[in-house]
Write a protein that holds these residues in place. Sequence first.
Motif: not given
Length: 188
Positions: A88-91, A124-128, A135-146
């Motif tokens: 999941x990509x976040x801005x 889940x929680x994602x940290x910016x 003023x801008x940031x991004x992150x990608x989170x991987x969830x391994x097992x669904x």
Amino acid sequence: MRIILPILALALVAGCSSTKDLAESFDSRQNAGACPPVGSVYDAARIVEFGDNSDELYSDIRYTGEITDVRSFCRYTGDNPLTAEIEVDFAFGKGDQADSNEHDFGYWVAVTRRNGKVLAKEYYTVSAKFPGNAPLAGATQKIDRITIPRADETIAGSNFEILVGFDLTEEELAFNRAGKRFRMDAGS
């Protein structure tokens, strides 16, 4: 020579117990069906957090977040449940009312049937992290097992969906549903 090499290659492959055994030994079999579609829920794909006593003005924004992309990979193994992993990509944006260069956002991942019935939902929680007061940031989170609960091997992943969204308050959800929108780069 052009004719002999392909015939020799076929003879070598035929000499194995079977080409199926060869394929299984490399686990290179193609999936038995499609992966479940993935995506973000429109009403929950963004979040705007305002400071206290806000009039929902641009100058009242603390933080914003947006789900910009969701990707998946899945694997079928016999009649076992289907397993998937997603990225999941976040801005993120930081507004005038922000009180830190880091902020946590809660989000969820749900497995549903195509008719909308939720089969499983995890939070889940994602940290910016805003480096150097940016003023801008991004992150990608991987969830391994669904795990997608198939009844048997005749059920394809296309009968399910994997959905992602921010964990919103009633006010934040109403803001999104009203079509209101602020992006941190809107003022530039």
